[in-house]
Motif scaffolding. Structure first.
Motif, PDB file in Angstrom:
ATOM      1  N   ASP A 131       0.831  -1.203   0.000  1.00 27.81           N
ATOM      2  CA  ASP A 131       0.000   0.000   0.000  1.00 27.81           C
ATOM      3  C   ASP A 131       0.870   1.260   0.000  1.00 27.81           C
ATOM      4  O   ASP A 131       1.767   1.396   0.822  1.00 27.81           O
ATOM      5  N   CYS A 132       0.590   2.172  -0.901  1.00 24.95           N
ATOM      6  CA  CYS A 132       1.356   3.427  -0.997  1.00 24.95           C
ATOM      7  C   CYS A 132       1.021   4.403   0.123  1.00 24.95           C
ATOM      8  O   CYS A 132       1.827   5.257   0.462  1.00 24.95           O
ATOM      9  N   ASP A 133      -0.184   4.291   0.672  1.00 26.40           N
ATOM     10  CA  ASP A 133      -0.622   5.222   1.718  1.00 26.40           C
ATOM     11  C   ASP A 133      -1.382   4.449   2.794  1.00 26.40           C
ATOM     12  O   ASP A 133      -2.605   4.486   2.868  1.00 26.40           O
ATOM     13  N   GLN A 134      -0.636   3.743   3.625  1.00 27.53           N
ATOM     14  CA  GLN A 134      -1.262   2.921   4.659  1.00 27.53           C
ATOM     15  C   GLN A 134      -2.103   3.747   5.622  1.00 27.53           C
ATOM     16  O   GLN A 134      -3.168   3.310   6.045  1.00 27.53           O
ATOM     17  N   ARG A 135      -1.632   4.935   5.975  1.00 29.67           N
ATOM     18  CA  ARG A 135      -2.393   5.759   6.904  1.00 29.67           C
ATOM     19  C   ARG A 135      -3.795   6.030   6.345  1.00 29.67           C
ATOM     20  O   ARG A 135      -4.786   5.930   7.058  1.00 29.67           O
ATOM     21  N   ALA A 136      -3.887   6.344   5.056  1.00 29.98           N
ATOM     22  CA  ALA A 136      -5.194   6.573   4.428  1.00 29.98           C
ATOM     23  C   ALA A 136      -6.037   5.300   4.463  1.00 29.98           C
ATOM     24  O   ALA A 136      -7.250   5.357   4.697  1.00 29.98           O
ATOM     25  N   THR A 137      -5.407   4.156   4.252  1.00 30.12           N
ATOM     26  CA  THR A 137      -6.122   2.879   4.306  1.00 30.12           C
ATOM     27  C   THR A 137      -6.676   2.632   5.703  1.00 30.12           C
ATOM     28  O   THR A 137      -7.839   2.263   5.870  1.00 30.12           O
ATOM     29  N   PHE A 138      -5.855   2.854   6.713  1.00 35.75           N
ATOM     30  CA  PHE A 138      -6.308   2.641   8.085  1.00 35.75           C
ATOM     31  C   PHE A 138      -7.408   3.639   8.455  1.00 35.75           C
ATOM     32  O   PHE A 138      -8.396   3.281   9.101  1.00 35.75           O
ATOM     33  N   GLU A 139      -7.271   4.893   8.047  1.00 35.57           N
ATOM     34  CA  GLU A 139      -8.297   5.902   8.332  1.00 35.57           C
ATOM     35  C   GLU A 139      -9.610   5.561   7.644  1.00 35.57           C
ATOM     36  O   GLU A 139     -10.680   5.703   8.224  1.00 35.57           O
ATOM     37  N   LYS A 140      -9.541   5.106   6.399  1.00 32.58           N
ATOM     38  CA  LYS A 140     -10.757   4.711   5.675  1.00 32.58           C
ATOM     39  C   LYS A 140     -11.408   3.516   6.367  1.00 32.58           C
ATOM     40  O   LYS A 140     -12.626   3.454   6.497  1.00 32.58           O
ATOM     41  N   THR A 141     -10.600   2.585   6.846  1.00 30.90           N
ATOM     42  CA  THR A 141     -11.132   1.450   7.587  1.00 30.90           C
ATOM     43  C   THR A 141     -11.913   1.936   8.805  1.00 30.90           C
ATOM     44  O   THR A 141     -13.024   1.476   9.063  1.00 30.90           O
ATOM     45  N   GLY A 142     -11.330   2.874   9.544  1.00 29.20           N
ATOM     46  CA  GLY A 142     -12.010   3.429  10.712  1.00 29.20           C
ATOM     47  C   GLY A 142     -13.309   4.131  10.352  1.00 29.20           C
ATOM     48  O   GLY A 142     -14.274   4.094  11.110  1.00 29.20           O
ATOM     49  N   LYS A 143     -13.333   4.746   9.194  1.00 25.54           N
ATOM     50  CA  LYS A 143     -14.524   5.477   8.750  1.00 25.54           C
ATOM     51  C   LYS A 143     -15.656   4.544   8.335  1.00 25.54           C
ATOM     52  O   LYS A 143     -16.813   4.766   8.662  1.00 25.54           O
ATOM     53  N   ILE A 144     -15.336   3.479   7.607  1.00 27.42           N
ATOM     54  CA  ILE A 144     -16.392   2.617   7.069  1.00 27.42           C
ATOM     55  C   ILE A 144     -16.805   1.495   8.018  1.00 27.42           C
ATOM     56  O   ILE A 144     -17.871   0.917   7.866  1.00 27.42           O
ATOM     57  N   LEU A 145     -15.982   1.209   9.019  1.00 30.74           N
ATOM     58  CA  LEU A 145     -16.276   0.122   9.954  1.00 30.74           C
ATOM     59  C   LEU A 145     -17.292   0.595  10.980  1.00 30.74           C
ATOM     60  O   LEU A 145     -17.103   1.609  11.639  1.00 30.74           O
ATOM     61  N   GLN A 146     -18.396  -0.123  11.082  1.00 36.15           N
ATOM     62  CA  GLN A 146     -19.436   0.277  12.035  1.00 36.15           C
ATOM     63  C   GLN A 146     -19.012  -0.050  13.467  1.00 36.15           C
ATOM     64  O   GLN A 146     -18.152  -0.897  13.688  1.00 36.15           O
ATOM     65  N   SER A 147     -19.608   0.630  14.410  1.00 36.02           N
ATOM     66  CA  SER A 147     -19.309   0.397  15.818  1.00 36.02           C
ATOM     67  C   SER A 147     -19.580  -1.070  16.157  1.00 36.02           C
ATOM     68  O   SER A 147     -20.609  -1.621  15.781  1.00 36.02           O
ATOM     69  N   GLY A 148     -18.628  -1.706  16.823  1.00 30.89           N
ATOM     70  CA  GLY A 148     -18.740  -3.118  17.141  1.00 30.89           C
ATOM     71  C   GLY A 148     -18.252  -4.023  16.026  1.00 30.89           C
ATOM     72  O   GLY A 148     -18.184  -5.232  16.185  1.00 30.89           O
ATOM     73  N   GLY A 149     -17.888  -3.426  14.882  1.00 34.10           N
ATOM     74  CA  GLY A 149     -17.420  -4.198  13.738  1.00 34.10           C
ATOM     75  C   GLY A 149     -15.983  -4.634  13.896  1.00 34.10           C
ATOM     76  O   GLY A 149     -15.252  -4.154  14.767  1.00 34.10           O
ATOM     77  N   HIS A 150     -15.569  -5.542  13.046  1.00 31.63           N
ATOM     78  CA  HIS A 150     -14.224  -6.112  13.112  1.00 31.63           C
ATOM     79  C   HIS A 150     -13.416  -5.813  11.857  1.00 31.63           C
ATOM     80  O   HIS A 150     -13.950  -5.815  10.754  1.00 31.63           O
ATOM     81  N   CYS A 151     -12.142  -5.578  12.059  1.00 29.50           N
ATOM     82  CA  CYS A 151     -11.186  -5.474  10.968  1.00 29.50           C
ATOM     83  C   CYS A 151     -10.229  -6.644  11.112  1.00 29.50           C
ATOM     84  O   CYS A 151      -9.674  -6.869  12.187  1.00 29.50           O
ATOM     85  N   ILE A 152     -10.071  -7.393  10.041  1.00 26.34           N
ATOM     86  CA  ILE A 152      -9.144  -8.513  10.026  1.00 26.34           C
ATOM     87  C   ILE A 152      -8.005  -8.123   9.099  1.00 26.34           C
ATOM     88  O   ILE A 152      -8.224  -7.841   7.923  1.00 26.34           O
ATOM     89  N   LEU A 153      -6.801  -8.069   9.638  1.00 29.94           N
ATOM     90  CA  LEU A 153      -5.632  -7.688   8.858  1.00 29.94           C
ATOM     91  C   LEU A 153      -4.681  -8.868   8.811  1.00 29.94           C
ATOM     92  O   LEU A 153      -4.300  -9.404   9.847  1.00 29.94           O
ATOM     93  N   GLU A 154      -4.336  -9.260   7.607  1.00 33.14           N
ATOM     94  CA  GLU A 154      -3.405 -10.363   7.430  1.00 33.14           C
ATOM     95  C   GLU A 154      -2.079  -9.812   6.932  1.00 33.14           C
ATOM     96  O   GLU A 154      -2.031  -9.041   5.979  1.00 33.14           O
TER      97      GLU A 154
END
Length: 137
Positions: free
Chosen positions: A41-64
């Motif tokens: 990923d060229c812009d991991q910070r943007a990826t992580f921020e977008k994840t935080g934005k689209i993930l609903q409260s109580g939701g899960h992020c799985i990172l491999e």
């Protein structure tokens, strides 16, 4: 995730979207999966921020992620390195990801250390990997 993975997910009655996170609509998702390609990923910070934005409260992020290693073809020629955040070692890699998500109100719930079967131009290869399971508060 790949189109093939989305097809498999749909077979069990769940919905999946194929594509990059930057092109994903800003609606709430219960699960976001970031594949081991996040290390490219060229812009991991943007990826992580977008994840935080689209993930609903109580939701899960799985990172491999792959453990930091040199990737070589069948001739022994290196074609890059694998690590998520450019950390010096696996622990630093994982700590940096956890710190990024903590700033977004997403906490680490579980870490799984394993191996991943990947297919390259040279065929199948087993690489050491980890899975981080986060939950948005």
């Amino acid at each position: 995730i790949s189109r093939k993975a989305v097809e498999r997910i749909r077979e069990i009655g769940a919905n999946g979207i194929h594509g990059t996170i930057s092109s994903t609509p800003d609606t709430g998702y219960s699960t976001v999966f970031l594949s081991y390609f996040v290390d490219r990923d060229c812009d991991q910070r943007a990826t992580f921020e977008k994840t935080g934005k689209i993930l609903q409260s109580g939701g899960h992020c799985i990172l491999e992620g792959l453990f930091p290693c040199v990737l070589k073809d069948s001739n022994g020629v290196s074609y890059g390195t694998a690590n998520v955040t450019r950390g010096i070692n696996a622990m630093e890699d994982i700590e940096l990801v956890v710190a990024e998500f903590a700033q977004l109100g997403i906490s680490l719930g579980r870490t799984i250390i394993s191996e991943r079967l990947v297919y390259s131009m040279d065929g199948p290869e087993v690489l050491p990997s980890f899975i981080l399971i986060f939950k948005k508060i």
